[in-house]
Design a protein around this motif. Sequence first.
Motif, PDB file in Angstrom:
ATOM      1  N   ASP A  80      33.809  37.720  -8.364  1.00 36.75           N
ATOM      2  CA  ASP A  80      32.753  37.056  -7.587  1.00 36.75           C
ATOM      3  C   ASP A  80      32.763  35.558  -7.889  1.00 36.75           C
ATOM      4  OD1 ASP A  80      31.804  37.217 -10.176  1.00 36.75           O
ATOM      5  OD2 ASP A  80      29.779  37.839  -9.625  1.00 36.75           O
ATOM      6  N   ILE A  81      33.924  34.976  -7.910  1.00 43.23           N
ATOM      7  CA  ILE A  81      34.141  33.570  -8.240  1.00 43.23           C
ATOM      8  C   ILE A  81      33.231  32.652  -7.413  1.00 43.23           C
ATOM      9  CG2 ILE A  81      35.986  33.234  -6.519  1.00 43.23           C
ATOM     10  CD1 ILE A  81      37.487  31.619  -8.682  1.00 43.23           C
ATOM     11  N   GLY A  82      32.814  31.557  -8.053  1.00 40.31           N
ATOM     12  CA  GLY A  82      32.019  30.564  -7.331  1.00 40.31           C
ATOM     13  C   GLY A  82      30.692  30.240  -7.974  1.00 40.31           C
ATOM     14  N   GLY A  83      30.188  31.118  -8.843  1.00 40.89           N
ATOM     15  CA  GLY A  83      28.920  30.863  -9.511  1.00 40.89           C
ATOM     16  C   GLY A  83      29.164  30.480 -10.952  1.00 40.89           C
ATOM     17  N   ASP A  84      29.202  31.492 -11.832  1.00 44.92           N
ATOM     18  CA  ASP A  84      29.574  31.252 -13.225  1.00 44.92           C
ATOM     19  C   ASP A  84      31.022  30.771 -13.267  1.00 44.92           C
ATOM     20  OD1 ASP A  84      27.211  32.596 -13.288  1.00 44.92           O
ATOM     21  OD2 ASP A  84      27.770  33.976 -14.888  1.00 44.92           O
ATOM     22  N   PRO A 115      33.451  33.675   2.419  1.00 39.91           N
ATOM     23  CA  PRO A 115      34.543  32.778   2.812  1.00 39.91           C
ATOM     24  C   PRO A 115      34.677  31.562   1.896  1.00 39.91           C
ATOM     25  CG  PRO A 115      33.376  33.540   4.751  1.00 39.91           C
ATOM     26  CD  PRO A 115      32.582  34.001   3.575  1.00 39.91           C
ATOM     27  N   ARG A 116      33.558  30.971   1.487  1.00 44.38           N
ATOM     28  CA  ARG A 116      33.624  29.823   0.584  1.00 44.38           C
ATOM     29  C   ARG A 116      34.152  30.246  -0.789  1.00 44.38           C
ATOM     30  NH1 ARG A 116      30.506  25.254   2.264  1.00 44.38           N
ATOM     31  NH2 ARG A 116      31.205  24.893   4.402  1.00 44.38           N
ATOM     32  N   GLN A 117      33.729  31.415  -1.258  1.00 43.45           N
ATOM     33  CA  GLN A 117      34.254  31.916  -2.530  1.00 43.45           C
ATOM     34  C   GLN A 117      35.774  32.097  -2.442  1.00 43.45           C
ATOM     35  OE1 GLN A 117      30.847  35.069  -2.511  1.00 43.45           O
ATOM     36  NE2 GLN A 117      31.826  35.193  -4.512  1.00 43.45           N
ATOM     37  N   ALA A 118      36.243  32.629  -1.314  1.00 40.95           N
ATOM     38  CA  ALA A 118      37.681  32.824  -1.136  1.00 40.95           C
ATOM     39  C   ALA A 118      38.419  31.495  -1.089  1.00 40.95           C
ATOM     40  CB  ALA A 118      37.943  33.621   0.153  1.00 40.95           C
ATOM     41  N   GLU A 119      37.787  30.476  -0.511  1.00 34.21           N
ATOM     42  CA  GLU A 119      38.411  29.150  -0.495  1.00 34.21           C
ATOM     43  C   GLU A 119      38.567  28.609  -1.920  1.00 34.21           C
ATOM     44  OE1 GLU A 119      36.049  26.789   2.137  1.00 34.21           O
ATOM     45  OE2 GLU A 119      36.566  27.994   3.896  1.00 34.21           O
ATOM     46  N   ILE A 120      37.584  28.876  -2.782  1.00 34.16           N
ATOM     47  CA  ILE A 120      37.709  28.463  -4.181  1.00 34.16           C
ATOM     48  C   ILE A 120      38.898  29.152  -4.826  1.00 34.16           C
ATOM     49  CG2 ILE A 120      36.615  28.575  -6.453  1.00 34.16           C
ATOM     50  CD1 ILE A 120      33.902  28.274  -5.006  1.00 34.16           C
ATOM     51  N   TRP A 162      31.767  25.022  -5.325  1.00 35.29           N
ATOM     52  CA  TRP A 162      32.626  24.818  -4.157  1.00 35.29           C
ATOM     53  C   TRP A 162      32.935  23.331  -3.941  1.00 35.29           C
ATOM     54  CZ3 TRP A 162      32.201  22.514   0.710  1.00 35.29           C
ATOM     55  CH2 TRP A 162      33.211  22.846   1.613  1.00 35.29           C
ATOM     56  N   PRO A 163      31.980  22.400  -4.185  1.00 36.59           N
ATOM     57  CA  PRO A 163      32.321  20.978  -3.991  1.00 36.59           C
ATOM     58  C   PRO A 163      33.510  20.504  -4.826  1.00 36.59           C
ATOM     59  CG  PRO A 163      29.941  21.241  -4.171  1.00 36.59           C
ATOM     60  CD  PRO A 163      30.537  22.570  -4.515  1.00 36.59           C
ATOM     61  N   ALA A 164      33.830  21.199  -5.901  1.00 35.35           N
ATOM     62  CA  ALA A 164      34.953  20.766  -6.743  1.00 35.35           C
ATOM     63  C   ALA A 164      36.297  20.938  -6.055  1.00 35.35           C
ATOM     64  CB  ALA A 164      34.946  21.540  -8.069  1.00 35.35           C
ATOM     65  N   ILE A 165      36.349  21.776  -5.004  1.00 37.11           N
ATOM     66  CA  ILE A 165      37.650  22.054  -4.375  1.00 37.11           C
ATOM     67  C   ILE A 165      37.708  21.595  -2.919  1.00 37.11           C
ATOM     68  CG2 ILE A 165      38.017  24.000  -5.922  1.00 37.11           C
ATOM     69  CD1 ILE A 165      37.450  24.796  -2.283  1.00 37.11           C
ATOM     70  N   LEU A 289      41.150  21.688 -13.502  1.00 33.33           N
ATOM     71  CA  LEU A 289      40.333  22.054 -12.342  1.00 33.33           C
ATOM     72  C   LEU A 289      39.129  22.877 -12.780  1.00 33.33           C
ATOM     73  CD1 LEU A 289      39.784  22.038  -9.359  1.00 33.33           C
ATOM     74  CD2 LEU A 289      41.429  23.911  -9.066  1.00 33.33           C
ATOM     75  N   SER A 290      39.319  23.770 -13.735  1.00 38.28           N
ATOM     76  CA  SER A 290      38.190  24.536 -14.265  1.00 38.28           C
ATOM     77  C   SER A 290      37.161  23.608 -14.909  1.00 38.28           C
ATOM     78  CB  SER A 290      38.678  25.555 -15.296  1.00 38.28           C
ATOM     79  OG  SER A 290      39.505  26.532 -14.705  1.00 38.28           O
ATOM     80  N   ALA A 291      37.643  22.566 -15.574  1.00 40.29           N
ATOM     81  CA  ALA A 291      36.725  21.613 -16.204  1.00 40.29           C
ATOM     82  C   ALA A 291      35.863  20.917 -15.158  1.00 40.29           C
ATOM     83  CB  ALA A 291      37.521  20.590 -17.016  1.00 40.29           C
ATOM     84  N   LYS A 292      36.452  20.565 -14.020  1.00 40.33           N
ATOM     85  CA  LYS A 292      35.667  19.940 -12.954  1.00 40.33           C
ATOM     86  C   LYS A 292      34.640  20.916 -12.397  1.00 40.33           C
ATOM     87  CE  LYS A 292      39.474  16.861 -11.649  1.00 40.33           C
ATOM     88  NZ  LYS A 292      40.505  16.553 -10.624  1.00 40.33           N
ATOM     89  N   ALA A 293      35.063  22.167 -12.213  1.00 38.70           N
ATOM     90  CA  ALA A 293      34.119  23.176 -11.725  1.00 38.70           C
ATOM     91  C   ALA A 293      32.996  23.405 -12.726  1.00 38.70           C
ATOM     92  CB  ALA A 293      34.870  24.486 -11.453  1.00 38.70           C
TER      93      ALA A 293
END
Length: 371
Positions: A80-84, A115-120, A162-165, A289-293
């Motif tokens: 469920d990527i995108g939150g934590d 869809p936004r989670q999948a884009e991440i 999501w803004p990170a990507i 990239l994880s650091a930015k997220a």
Amino acid sequence: MCDFRGPETALQVRVRGLPDGVFAQARVLDAHGDFEPREAVFRDGVLTLRKRGAGSAAFLVEFARGRSASPREKVVFDTDIGGDVDDALALTYLLNEPRCDLVGVTIESWGASGPRQAEIASAFCRSFGRGDVPVRVGSGWGNLTGLRLGCDGRPVRPPRYWPAITNLPHAVFAESNDAVDFLRRTIRENPGEITLLATGHFTNLGALFACDPKLPALLKRLVVMGGDMNGGGEWNQAYDPCATAAVFANGNSLRPPETVVYPSNVTKIRRMKPADARALFARAPKLDLSAKAAEYWFADGMDLFFHDPIAAVGVFEPGICGYTNVTVSVGIADRGRMTPDPRPQPGKGLLKVATSLDGDAFERMFLLPLK
């Protein structure tokens, strides 16, 4: 010949000047073996050697052509990527672990955010040159329990980082709900070969096991991050209690050959304040990239937990945890709360549940492919 000393259990060496199509085979002499064969992974010019324990070891490494290297672990990551931010850390690890053959990512959607989670997920894959990894969107509205809200009764928010990507290359997705079909097809086309790593809520898995009851037995193993074996509340178990029951307390006799559970009462042991987490990220360039997220996570006043990376590392390094075998009862009317029982029960399979964590060993193994 390679002499490997010190407390680390893994060593990475860059090897230059070898032609394509070469694989490595190693024999190791250490306190635990008499020059026995040991896995050696050679990928993208990097040789990874592993020994057992903290003592010295001597490796004899042979490079050869014309034969197949040891097969890598075929993994499908249900997230469920995108939150934590720990989901992003786990995906980054899987994309860089030489022993992992990441054959797909399926999204446990929160409402219309799928869809936004999948884009991440797509952006992370492409950032490591793995745009070939299929990413599929799971069910958005509703779940097996019939709820349309998160477990705490509040509307589900858009993906936090999501803004990170947004300015990175990534695929564009519709709310297509084809994750379950992808899982079913992939597992049936690779019987006995797929490790299904599930670190989000369990709606995709519950639907998968309900529509194809014979499918769990076709897995190599199911590895899960979720639940609280001390009876507490936890997001993954609570979001869709019916799906949780299907995964943890499945009465079907056709179960996965092995189910390994990393519950939150164990994974939450490893916790970092933002300053310490930033120092950790600085030690591993592939975590940029994880650091930015993570900054979007820290902006909400959160510390960093390693729930999902612990389960991901556990696929390849199970020794980071201690385990016990239990059966589990799931309270569907009580937000999926779990009651473990060490006694075998009719109609329920034993789960291998983590009970302790060696945090330092986890950190070493997690960072190894990310430096």
